[in-house]
Scaffold this motif. Structure first.
Motif, PDB file in Angstrom:
ATOM      1  N   GLU A 125       0.824  -1.205   0.000  1.00 56.54           N
ATOM      2  CA  GLU A 125       0.000   0.000   0.000  1.00 56.54           C
ATOM      3  C   GLU A 125       0.862   1.261   0.000  1.00 56.54           C
ATOM      4  N   GLY A 126       0.269   2.347  -0.494  1.00 57.73           N
ATOM      5  CA  GLY A 126       0.929   3.650  -0.459  1.00 57.73           C
ATOM      6  C   GLY A 126       2.266   3.638  -1.157  1.00 57.73           C
ATOM      7  N   ALA A 127       3.266   4.174  -0.488  1.00 62.76           N
ATOM      8  CA  ALA A 127       4.603   4.288  -1.068  1.00 62.76           C
ATOM      9  C   ALA A 127       5.252   2.919  -1.285  1.00 62.76           C
ATOM     10  N   GLU A 128       4.704   1.886  -0.654  1.00 65.19           N
ATOM     11  CA  GLU A 128       5.269   0.543  -0.789  1.00 65.19           C
ATOM     12  C   GLU A 128       4.842  -0.142  -2.088  1.00 65.19           C
ATOM     13  N   ARG A 129       3.846   0.403  -2.765  1.00 62.08           N
ATOM     14  CA  ARG A 129       3.271  -0.270  -3.921  1.00 62.08           C
ATOM     15  C   ARG A 129       4.272  -0.416  -5.058  1.00 62.08           C
ATOM     16  N   ALA A 130       4.068  -1.467  -5.835  1.00 63.40           N
ATOM     17  CA  ALA A 130       4.902  -1.675  -7.014  1.00 63.40           C
ATOM     18  C   ALA A 130       4.536  -0.649  -8.076  1.00 63.40           C
ATOM     19  N   GLU A 131       5.552  -0.239  -8.821  1.00 61.94           N
ATOM     20  CA  GLU A 131       5.350   0.731  -9.903  1.00 61.94           C
ATOM     21  C   GLU A 131       4.533   0.124 -11.040  1.00 61.94           C
ATOM     22  N   ARG A 132       4.748  -1.184 -11.299  1.00 63.44           N
ATOM     23  CA  ARG A 132       4.032  -1.850 -12.390  1.00 63.44           C
ATOM     24  C   ARG A 132       4.170  -3.356 -12.247  1.00 63.44           C
ATOM     25  N   LEU A 133       3.243  -4.104 -12.862  1.00 63.28           N
ATOM     26  CA  LEU A 133       3.266  -5.565 -12.804  1.00 63.28           C
ATOM     27  C   LEU A 133       3.372  -6.152 -14.208  1.00 63.28           C
ATOM     28  N   LEU A 134       4.052  -7.309 -14.300  1.00 60.33           N
ATOM     29  CA  LEU A 134       4.102  -8.108 -15.522  1.00 60.33           C
ATOM     30  C   LEU A 134       3.619  -9.515 -15.184  1.00 60.33           C
ATOM     31  N   LEU A 135       2.576  -9.968 -15.872  1.00 57.98           N
ATOM     32  CA  LEU A 135       2.021 -11.304 -15.657  1.00 57.98           C
ATOM     33  C   LEU A 135       2.095 -12.074 -16.967  1.00 57.98           C
ATOM     34  N   VAL A 136       2.863 -13.162 -16.986  1.00 54.06           N
ATOM     35  CA  VAL A 136       3.023 -13.979 -18.184  1.00 54.06           C
ATOM     36  C   VAL A 136       2.343 -15.325 -17.959  1.00 54.06           C
ATOM     37  N   GLY A 137       1.410 -15.677 -18.844  1.00 58.51           N
ATOM     38  CA  GLY A 137       0.676 -16.937 -18.699  1.00 58.51           C
ATOM     39  C   GLY A 137       0.104 -17.106 -17.308  1.00 58.51           C
ATOM     40  N   PRO A 138      -0.571 -16.074 -16.766  1.00 59.75           N
ATOM     41  CA  PRO A 138      -0.999 -16.151 -15.359  1.00 59.75           C
ATOM     42  C   PRO A 138      -1.945 -17.311 -15.091  1.00 59.75           C
ATOM     43  N   SER A 139      -1.789 -17.929 -13.934  1.00 62.32           N
ATOM     44  CA  SER A 139      -2.680 -19.012 -13.499  1.00 62.32           C
ATOM     45  C   SER A 139      -3.993 -18.386 -13.035  1.00 62.32           C
ATOM     46  N   THR A 140      -5.036 -18.516 -13.846  1.00 62.81           N
ATOM     47  CA  THR A 140      -6.312 -17.855 -13.580  1.00 62.81           C
ATOM     48  C   THR A 140      -7.471 -18.836 -13.483  1.00 62.81           C
ATOM     49  N   GLN A 141      -7.190 -20.126 -13.599  1.00 63.63           N
ATOM     50  CA  GLN A 141      -8.267 -21.103 -13.700  1.00 63.63           C
ATOM     51  C   GLN A 141      -8.633 -21.726 -12.361  1.00 63.63           C
ATOM     52  N   ARG A 142      -7.644 -22.250 -11.635  1.00 63.98           N
ATOM     53  CA  ARG A 142      -7.942 -22.972 -10.392  1.00 63.98           C
ATOM     54  C   ARG A 142      -8.192 -22.033  -9.223  1.00 63.98           C
ATOM     55  N   ALA A 143      -7.447 -20.942  -9.165  1.00 64.97           N
ATOM     56  CA  ALA A 143      -7.629 -19.952  -8.103  1.00 64.97           C
ATOM     57  C   ALA A 143      -7.637 -18.573  -8.749  1.00 64.97           C
ATOM     58  N   ARG A 144      -8.468 -17.690  -8.251  1.00 65.09           N
ATOM     59  CA  ARG A 144      -8.615 -16.378  -8.876  1.00 65.09           C
ATOM     60  C   ARG A 144      -7.534 -15.426  -8.369  1.00 65.09           C
ATOM     61  N   PRO A 145      -6.748 -14.859  -9.281  1.00 70.44           N
ATOM     62  CA  PRO A 145      -5.768 -13.849  -8.869  1.00 70.44           C
ATOM     63  C   PRO A 145      -6.479 -12.615  -8.323  1.00 70.44           C
ATOM     64  N   ALA A 146      -5.748 -11.817  -7.566  1.00 69.74           N
ATOM     65  CA  ALA A 146      -6.288 -10.537  -7.112  1.00 69.74           C
ATOM     66  C   ALA A 146      -6.412  -9.592  -8.312  1.00 69.74           C
TER      67      ALA A 146
END
Length: 205
Positions: A125-146
């Motif tokens: 949160e806040g200043a700790e947050r990542a500047e940007r994300l890269l998701l390659v072939g994300p696992s989205t089927q068995r468990a839902r990503p945030a």
């Protein structure tokens, strides 16, 4: 990844975490630090996975210090597999160890590692947050990503036989999140790693 790779351990919630650090060549001041997460530990995933190394090479090319690490129970990282929950703790412990550099943070992950990346990113949160994300072939089927920020880069293979493209589109659609599709490419990007690296670099600017 090469002879210059620095291998070390950082303290994690389940014990020591094995880490590999690469510095961008010919750069006095890195643009940032990229922490990259590997695919599923129970199916042979490690920080030396070829897709993760390709992601690291892309970030090195763009001037980032890259940090790969093994999740709990993999390599010399202590602990046992925890289905993503403990693994997001591991990722955050690696991030905390990198905060001393004062560099902007980006997070990236492949497959299960992309799923864990979304969980960990949502806890910063806040200043700790990542500047940007890269998701390659994300696992989205068995468990839902945030859910992720709108500028997140998502890359998926059209013919992915591990995580169907439709599952990732179903996750992305409610967020109005673009997904870059590599035609005719499977989950592990066999024979397509140079193209994947080029696509990451192009997508980042």
């Amino acid at each position: 990844m090469n002879a210059q790779t620095e291998r070390l351990h950082v303290a994690g919630p389940a014990g020591a975490i094995e880490v590999a650090v690469d510095q961008p060549p010919g750069v006095d001041a890195p643009r940032g630090v990229a922490v990259l997460a590997h695919p599923h530990p129970l199916f042979g995933g490690t920080m030396d996975n070829k897709v993760v190394q390709t992601m690291a090479r892309a970030f090195l090319q763009m001037g980032y210090r890259t940090v790969r690490f093994n999740f709990r129970g993999v390599g010399s990282t202590e602990g046992v597999h925890d289905e993503g929950r403990g693994e997001s703790d591991d990722l955050l412990a690696v991030v905390a160890a990198q905060r001393t550099t004062g560099l902007p943070l980006v997070l990236g992950g492949f497959s299960f590692g992309a799923y864990v990346t979304t969980l960990a990113a949502a806890r910063l949160e806040g200043a700790e947050r990542a500047e940007r994300l890269l998701l390659v072939g994300p696992s989205t089927q068995r468990a839902r990503p945030a859910d992720v920020p709108e500028d997140t880069v998502v890359i998926h293979g059209e013919t992915d036989d591990v995580v169907p493209l439709t599952a990732t589109l179903d996750w992305a659609r409610p967020q109005h999140l673009p997904v870059t599709v590599m035609p005719g490419v499977g989950h592990f990007f066999h024979g397509q790693l140079p193209r994947l690296r080029q696509l990451i670099v192009r997508s980042w600017h």
